[in-house]
Design a protein around this motif. Structure first.
Motif, PDB file in Angstrom:
ATOM      1  N   ASP A  28       0.657  -1.216   0.187  1.00  0.00           N
ATOM      2  CA  ASP A  28      -0.013  -0.194   0.061  1.00  0.00           C
ATOM      3  C   ASP A  28       0.896   1.104   0.028  1.00  0.00           C
ATOM      4  OD1 ASP A  28      -1.802   2.068   0.308  1.00  0.00           O
ATOM      5  OD2 ASP A  28      -2.574   1.417   2.275  1.00  0.00           O
ATOM      6  N   ASN A  30       0.113   4.318  -0.072  1.00  0.00           N
ATOM      7  CA  ASN A  30      -0.366   5.242   0.863  1.00  0.00           C
ATOM      8  C   ASN A  30       0.463   5.251   2.205  1.00  0.00           C
ATOM      9  OD1 ASN A  30      -2.290   6.513  -0.732  1.00  0.00           O
ATOM     10  ND2 ASN A  30      -3.547   4.691  -0.536  1.00  0.00           N
ATOM     11  N   ARG A 119     -12.807  13.321   4.997  1.00  0.00           N
ATOM     12  CA  ARG A 119     -12.415  11.908   5.243  1.00  0.00           C
ATOM     13  C   ARG A 119     -11.943  12.223   6.649  1.00  0.00           C
ATOM     14  NH1 ARG A 119      -8.247   7.810   2.555  1.00  0.00           N
ATOM     15  NH2 ARG A 119      -9.184   5.911   3.428  1.00  0.00           N
ATOM     16  N   GLN A 252      -4.781  10.924  -0.392  1.00  0.00           N
ATOM     17  CA  GLN A 252      -5.420  10.103   0.540  1.00  0.00           C
ATOM     18  C   GLN A 252      -6.376  10.939   1.547  1.00  0.00           C
ATOM     19  OE1 GLN A 252      -3.193   7.387   3.319  1.00  0.00           O
ATOM     20  NE2 GLN A 252      -1.728   8.529   2.304  1.00  0.00           N
ATOM     21  N   GLU A 255     -11.487  14.043  -1.268  1.00  0.00           N
ATOM     22  CA  GLU A 255     -12.338  13.560  -1.961  1.00  0.00           C
ATOM     23  C   GLU A 255     -12.037  13.186  -3.431  1.00  0.00           C
ATOM     24  OE1 GLU A 255     -15.499  12.245  -0.539  1.00  0.00           O
ATOM     25  OE2 GLU A 255     -14.065  12.616   1.050  1.00  0.00           O
ATOM     26  N   ARG A 257      -9.395  11.643  -3.977  1.00  0.00           N
ATOM     27  CA  ARG A 257      -8.382  10.583  -3.852  1.00  0.00           C
ATOM     28  C   ARG A 257      -8.772   9.239  -4.936  1.00  0.00           C
ATOM     29  NH1 ARG A 257     -11.626  10.524   0.640  1.00  0.00           N
ATOM     30  NH2 ARG A 257     -12.549   8.681   1.085  1.00  0.00           N
ATOM     31  N   ASN A 258     -10.035   9.075  -5.218  1.00  0.00           N
ATOM     32  CA  ASN A 258     -10.152   7.995  -6.241  1.00  0.00           C
ATOM     33  C   ASN A 258     -10.029   8.573  -7.730  1.00  0.00           C
ATOM     34  OD1 ASN A 258     -10.354   6.251  -4.193  1.00  0.00           O
ATOM     35  ND2 ASN A 258     -12.513   6.854  -3.895  1.00  0.00           N
ATOM     36  N   LYS A 259      -9.858   9.825  -7.709  1.00  0.00           N
ATOM     37  CA  LYS A 259      -9.853  10.458  -9.066  1.00  0.00           C
ATOM     38  C   LYS A 259      -8.479  10.928  -9.584  1.00  0.00           C
ATOM     39  CE  LYS A 259     -14.206  12.230  -7.749  1.00  0.00           C
ATOM     40  NZ  LYS A 259     -14.820  13.228  -6.879  1.00  0.00           N
ATOM     41  N   ASP A 261      -4.324  10.646  -9.203  1.00  0.00           N
ATOM     42  CA  ASP A 261      -3.247   9.747  -8.584  1.00  0.00           C
ATOM     43  C   ASP A 261      -1.845  10.365  -9.049  1.00  0.00           C
ATOM     44  OD1 ASP A 261      -1.360   7.992  -7.261  1.00  0.00           O
ATOM     45  OD2 ASP A 261      -1.646   6.529  -9.196  1.00  0.00           O
TER      46      ASP A 261
END
Lengths: 426, 426
Positions: A28, A30, A119, A252, A255, A257-259, A261
């Motif tokens: 990981d 992160n 988060r 991370q 919001e 974070r999933n869009k 990198d």
């Protein structure tokens, strides 16, 4: 693949071996984010208390949850460096892609310098909910919660997210909450002497030599720029690398974070080297490093004294409830070391040995990291008080003997640590 | 005696007459405290909505609750002045008594500069509880509350006290709460042009002349000091008077309020004169006074625009919940005047006329003062939206026609105020 990750995670938690961090990051990435790591939900089971004992009081100090970076320069500097390079035609296609990503990240953070993210708020709701769920006797009925925060807004909002969750779980709670300069002497103590030791020549020289040795960004620069002369001579390449790694680390928290990198810029070696430098910095500045005097953890002596004295006055009550405190990584880390939880107070001479000796910052102070003292007794009035310490909600060891591990006798703890604080010589 | 007080209170609320404030202060000296007045619980009954209409959304802006004074000099300066006089043997027995009281007050406030008091926290719990009790449909079930605060801690804690109360009343609420520089452009707008008008020569000269006329502290100084020459020539007597009046005014904010009284220093005339000066200052600095351009209330144009646009986007939702905002007197007062609530936007040329024309600061912005827009409709999707404005929880009038007073048609409001904002010329 999923099995592999799970195996690696389990492995990392039960074993210490050479360059364990390198393996953790492979599982990981992160985790290489040092103090930007998002709070990991605890997975270990808690040990039942010795027979007849019931929890009756919790004393806690926790860090705010995930946040935006502090200082707009963290966003502006890499953005402007890349923007200028782009205007001069010096960016590769990858460089242009990174510029676009950095702009997205910077815009999302506009006017939110250091602020708690969504988060971060969720982390504190989760911690509070597990606290009241795991120790319902402590929070039962119309009991008191005394909550204090440093005067920094992300800490106040972290506290309030926790308190809202506790109220949902028990609307009868009697809550006092405050964030006052009046309490900063222990909530976020300043110590000029210790600060000067952090920056002494010995510490600086060692850290700089270590950093130089682990500078590892030529490949990244060649990914970004189409002109070696440009990144070598026209910009501060090391600084740009650090900025991009910091942005990657903190993705991370938000919001996005999933869009978006940014870790894809770095290979495993580069990630490890970037982390090594940050880990060494933290060990020197807030850990027990001999380079900075070996006494940095004593910056939390007021906090520890307060934890002890407040616990003693709460033990005298029938149903004291909980004392919750909200602050920063720069308190949780030295307090962890001062208490020598899980052996993290150990002095390590060679900065190269930190990972091998399991002194890894990301295991100590992720966002929302916390230390909880959970007190037990058989019945009100008993002199026999036992407790355990949860470090990020996992049971931790203390440097004192016990016949009831992971529980300890409160009187043993007091004898040891009151003496330790007495013996402290600045 | 009790009957007399009640009569005076009723009288004050239904009638405007010469020097009404003087009468109000006779009934309750605490009212002379301008912006330090503790929030008065509303007593008037609310008017039922027209047949078939149900409340479905609340938009609110409220000031933090009772607080300590801002600036340690408010405590230190009068203390040190009296301490020095005492050391020189210049204090009377009464002066020594006041010195002791000031020390008590100062010590209680140590390191609590501007912070919310316990009474302030209670005020916000009360307001929130009445809000959800009076308009349960707005807060029913799993609806949203969007809460924002300025970045000042007393406002954040005010917000959080309100939110905790709402959660106790309905644990299903989905709360978003934030305090970010991101929102300060409307939560606490700065406007240099308006600020410069506050301090223009016309305003300064008029205020200074008014203050000089109402300076009234010789008797108080003779009460404190045993040497006329000393207070006349060795100290700033006017400043000391103002400081002591401010301390007296803010006693009602703290837990010392039933133990220490400083109002006993002042007679009715002095109390009235001290208040007159403060009231004139507020009218010029944040009210519609022609002396400062007659446009000061436009400092809240961003806030009003935001209230309108957020309401429109919430009207489009089936069950929008509430938008709560927490800030300062310096927003609530000009917003009250910009909306011309209860005629408080009126321009009064002569500062001597403020009281006679019912422009009295303590009726506008006590601690925790607030403005609530409560929206009603028959059913979701209807174009016909009506609302009323509560000013400190009492129904207020607006400067627009209505056939359903104290309710108004939202479209009439928008037509009037959007044009008003458009017409604004700095």
């Amino acid at each position: 693949m999923k099995k592999l990750v799970i195996f690696a995670l389990i492995f990392s938690s039960i074993s210490v071996s050479a360059q364990q961090a390198r393996k953790d990051f492979k599982a990981d990435r992160n985790l290489s984010a040092s103090n930007y790591v998002a709070y990991p939900t605890p997975e270990k089971a808690l040990t039942p208390a010795p027979k007849g004992y019931h929890p009756f009081y919790i004393s806690h100090y926790g860090r705010h949850g995930s946040r935006y970076l502090i200082g707009t320069r963290d966003y502006d500097r890499p953005y402007l460096t890349l923007l200028k390079a782009d205007s001069l035609g010096k960016l590769t296609a990858k460089g242009k892609e990174v510029l676009r990503k950095v702009k997205l990240i910077k815009d999302e953070a506009a006017s939110r310098d250091g602020e708690l993210t969504l988060r971060g708020a969720e982390q504190h709701k989760g911690i509070a909910h597990r606290m009241i769920t795991n120790f319902p006797e402590v929070f039962e009925g119309k009991t008191h919660v005394d909550a204090k925060s440093t005067v920094v807004i992300r800490c106040i909002l972290s506290m309030e997210n926790a308190l809202q969750q506790l109220l949902i779980d028990n609307p009868k709670l009697q809550i006092r909450h405050d964030a006052s300069y009046h309490d900063m002497y222990y909530m976020n103590m300043g110590d000029k002497h210790l600060d000067s030791l952090k920056r002494c020549k010995t510490a600086n020289d060692a850290l700089n030599a270590f950093k130089q040795k682990h500078d590892n960004y030529d490949r990244v620069m060649r990914l970004l720029f189409n002109d070696d002369n440009y990144w070598k001579n026209e910009i501060k390449a090391g600084q740009l690398n650090n900025s991009l790694f910091k942005l990657a680390s903190n993705m991370q928290s938000t919001e996005l974070r999933n869009k978006v990198d940014l870790y894809d810029l770095f290979n495993d070696d580069e990630i490890y080297d970037n982390w090594l430098k940050n880990n060494a910095f933290w060990y020197i500045a807030y850990g027990p490093s001999p380079l900075s005097g070996g006494i940095q953890p004593y910056s939390q002596r007021n906090l520890l004294s307060k934890i002890i004295s407040e616990a003693d006055s709460c033990i005298a009550l029938k149903h004291p409830g909980a004392t919750l405190r909200y602050g920063h990584d720069t308190m949780v880390m030295p307090l962890t070391c001062l208490l020598d939880l899980d052996g993290l107070g150990k002095q390590i001479d060679d900065l190269e040995q930190l990972d091998d000796q399991n002194w890894c910052d990301y295991k100590i102070f992720p966002m929302a990291c916390n230390i909880q003292f959970v007190f037990y007794r058989k019945k009100f009035g008993d002199k026999d008080i036992i407790f355990k310490v949860l470090r990020n909600e996992n049971e931790a060891t203390l440097p004192i003997k016990t016949d009831i591990a992971p529980y300890y006798h409160w009187n043993d703890f007091k004898a040891y640590f009151i003496q330790k604080l007495k013996d402290y010589q600045p």
